[in-house]
Motif scaffolding. Sequence first.
Motif, PDB file in Angstrom:
ATOM      1  N   GLN A  83       0.554  -0.972   0.389  1.00 29.75           N
ATOM      2  CA  GLN A  83      -0.424   0.202  -0.265  1.00 29.75           C
ATOM      3  C   GLN A  83       0.582   1.964  -0.189  1.00 29.75           C
ATOM      4  OE1 GLN A  83      -2.833   0.274   3.124  1.00 29.75           O
ATOM      5  NE2 GLN A  83      -4.167   1.599   1.821  1.00 29.75           N
ATOM      6  N   ASN A  84       0.360   2.013  -0.902  1.00 30.37           N
ATOM      7  CA  ASN A  84       1.156   3.528  -0.940  1.00 30.37           C
ATOM      8  C   ASN A  84       2.183   3.468  -1.209  1.00 30.37           C
ATOM      9  OD1 ASN A  84      -1.716   5.496  -0.420  1.00 30.37           O
ATOM     10  ND2 ASN A  84      -1.050   4.614   1.571  1.00 30.37           N
ATOM     11  N   LYS A  85       3.216   1.849  -1.440  1.00 28.47           N
ATOM     12  CA  LYS A  85       4.240   2.139  -2.453  1.00 28.47           C
ATOM     13  C   LYS A  85       4.798   2.446  -3.579  1.00 28.47           C
ATOM     14  CE  LYS A  85       6.253  -0.738   1.601  1.00 28.47           C
ATOM     15  NZ  LYS A  85       7.654   0.006   2.258  1.00 28.47           N
ATOM     16  N   TYR A  93       5.953  11.358  -7.253  1.00 28.85           N
ATOM     17  CA  TYR A  93       5.021  10.768  -6.083  1.00 28.85           C
ATOM     18  C   TYR A  93       6.208  11.319  -4.551  1.00 28.85           C
ATOM     19  CZ  TYR A  93       2.041   9.321  -9.364  1.00 28.85           C
ATOM     20  OH  TYR A  93       0.830   8.783 -10.644  1.00 28.85           O
ATOM     21  N   GLY A  94       7.947  11.765  -4.851  1.00 29.69           N
ATOM     22  CA  GLY A  94       8.404  12.071  -4.568  1.00 29.69           C
ATOM     23  C   GLY A  94       9.513  11.133  -3.632  1.00 29.69           C
ATOM     24  N   HIS A  95       8.971   9.360  -4.461  1.00 27.03           N
ATOM     25  CA  HIS A  95       9.759   8.353  -3.762  1.00 27.03           C
ATOM     26  C   HIS A  95       9.846   7.235  -4.662  1.00 27.03           C
ATOM     27  CE1 HIS A  95       7.096   8.093  -1.075  1.00 27.03           C
ATOM     28  NE2 HIS A  95       7.413   7.103  -1.599  1.00 27.03           N
ATOM     29  N   ILE A  96      10.332   6.564  -4.541  1.00 25.16           N
ATOM     30  CA  ILE A  96      10.553   4.604  -5.597  1.00 25.16           C
ATOM     31  C   ILE A  96      11.183   3.486  -4.748  1.00 25.16           C
ATOM     32  CG2 ILE A  96      11.374   3.611  -7.230  1.00 25.16           C
ATOM     33  CD1 ILE A  96      12.123   6.032  -9.384  1.00 25.16           C
ATOM     34  N   ASP A  97      10.383   3.208  -4.327  1.00 26.52           N
ATOM     35  CA  ASP A  97      10.484   2.241  -3.641  1.00 26.52           C
ATOM     36  C   ASP A  97      10.767   0.157  -4.013  1.00 26.52           C
ATOM     37  OD1 ASP A  97       9.107   2.500  -0.884  1.00 26.52           O
ATOM     38  OD2 ASP A  97       7.631   3.537  -2.401  1.00 26.52           O
ATOM     39  N   CYS A  98      10.372   0.347  -5.232  1.00 23.80           N
ATOM     40  CA  CYS A  98      10.757  -0.794  -6.104  1.00 23.80           C
ATOM     41  C   CYS A  98      10.741  -0.739  -7.550  1.00 23.80           C
ATOM     42  CB  CYS A  98       9.362  -1.524  -6.390  1.00 23.80           C
ATOM     43  SG  CYS A  98       9.962  -3.863  -7.064  1.00 23.80           S
ATOM     44  N   LEU A  99      11.733  -0.742  -8.520  1.00 27.67           N
ATOM     45  CA  LEU A  99      12.207  -1.111 -10.441  1.00 27.67           C
ATOM     46  C   LEU A  99      11.839  -2.559 -10.067  1.00 27.67           C
ATOM     47  CD1 LEU A  99      12.278   0.025 -12.598  1.00 27.67           C
ATOM     48  CD2 LEU A  99      15.227   0.014 -11.501  1.00 27.67           C
ATOM     49  N   VAL A 100      10.822  -2.606 -10.967  1.00 25.09           N
ATOM     50  CA  VAL A 100      10.801  -3.602 -12.265  1.00 25.09           C
ATOM     51  C   VAL A 100      10.983  -3.987 -13.097  1.00 25.09           C
ATOM     52  CG1 VAL A 100       9.420  -5.581 -12.740  1.00 25.09           C
ATOM     53  CG2 VAL A 100       8.978  -3.912 -10.549  1.00 25.09           C
ATOM     54  N   ASN A 101      12.265  -3.826 -13.894  1.00 27.18           N
ATOM     55  CA  ASN A 101      12.892  -3.979 -15.133  1.00 27.18           C
ATOM     56  C   ASN A 101      12.300  -5.398 -16.200  1.00 27.18           C
ATOM     57  OD1 ASN A 101      14.708  -1.490 -14.907  1.00 27.18           O
ATOM     58  ND2 ASN A 101      16.318  -2.888 -13.636  1.00 27.18           N
ATOM     59  N   ASN A 102      11.681  -4.711 -16.535  1.00 29.43           N
ATOM     60  CA  ASN A 102      11.164  -6.355 -18.057  1.00 29.43           C
ATOM     61  C   ASN A 102      10.841  -6.165 -19.139  1.00 29.43           C
ATOM     62  OD1 ASN A 102       8.203  -7.839 -18.250  1.00 29.43           O
ATOM     63  ND2 ASN A 102       7.687  -6.375 -18.988  1.00 29.43           N
TER      64      ASN A 102
END
Length: 264
Positions: free
Chosen positions: A6-8, A83-92
């Motif tokens: 949530q909210n990430k 959104y101010g920040h990044i929690d997860c990057l998915v390289n696809n």
Amino acid sequence: MSLRYQNKVVVVTGGSKGIGRGIVKAFVENGAIVVFCARGVAAGEAQEAELNTQGPGSCKFVRCDMSKEEEIKRLITVTVELYGHIDCLVNNAGWHPPHKSTDETTAEEFRNLLNLNLISYFLASKFALPYLRQRQGNIINISSLVGTIGQKDAAPYVATKGAIISMTKAMAVDESGHHVRVNCISPGNVMTPLWEELAAQTVDATATIRTGENAQLMGRMGTEAECGLAAVFLAADATFCTGIDLHLSGGAELNYGFKSQIPS
Ligand SMILES: NC(=O)c1ccc[n+]([C@@H]2O[C@H](COP(=O)([O-])OP(=O)(O)OC[C@H]3O[C@@H](n4cnc5c(N)ncnc54)[C@H](OP(=O)(O)O)[C@@H]3O)[C@@H](O)[C@H]2O)c1
């Protein structure tokens, strides 16, 4: 069911179709804010509208060609501005060219594939890492089972996918001091527009798809939704995993098969 992300803020490259689409959807279903990209605007905007009506998370489509460094940089910058920040990057985002022997493959074809399938993963990670470090976030790289077991007439593709697995481990080592986890998923056969396109180029597409289904112990291909579940697992639940290669393959690599190509 409780929302697991949530909210990430999650960035997914190549999220308008196939495996990427399944990943975007799974994160939105778990409450995340997802920025996803592709080159084709129509499919991206349609998916954005559809998922935003479903929620409970949200998503934003950004047009980006992952083979271009400046556009990759912009994708990350736009995400942070929004959104101010990044929690997860998915390289696809990646491509499997039609099967061809080494003799028929040019250096330029190999270099172009390397650029999209591997260098883009490196660059997106490089640009996102300063933000991921602030959030003790994580990277998920979509490789392929063939990066480990090989595949006929696909040496450049297999090489790019094997390198993704190695790069995942190298970055997991480098980023451990920043509490950033770096993992990878290696799908086997998953029915996507890419798989359908490759099958359509064979003499009998229906037979090719049936063979593709029977390559798994489970007797079927994986789904986009199952890829999404695996990505959410790595991001939200697998907090003691870094540097792993999660085989999402229905057991395709197990058991003996009829593999010899030596004429009898
Ligand atoms: N399907 C399988 O069985 C399978 C198995 C193992 C691994 N994989 C890997 O999983 C990943 C996704 O495969 P898929 O089967 O889902 O492919 P797909 O059906 O072709 O979908 C690819 C997605 O990436 C986007 N994309 C392609 N080139 C791009 C570029 N230069 N810049 C930005 N976006 C781009 C596409 O949108 P646009 O075309 O509009 O740009 C689309 O959204 C790939 O890395 C592939 O190697 C797939």
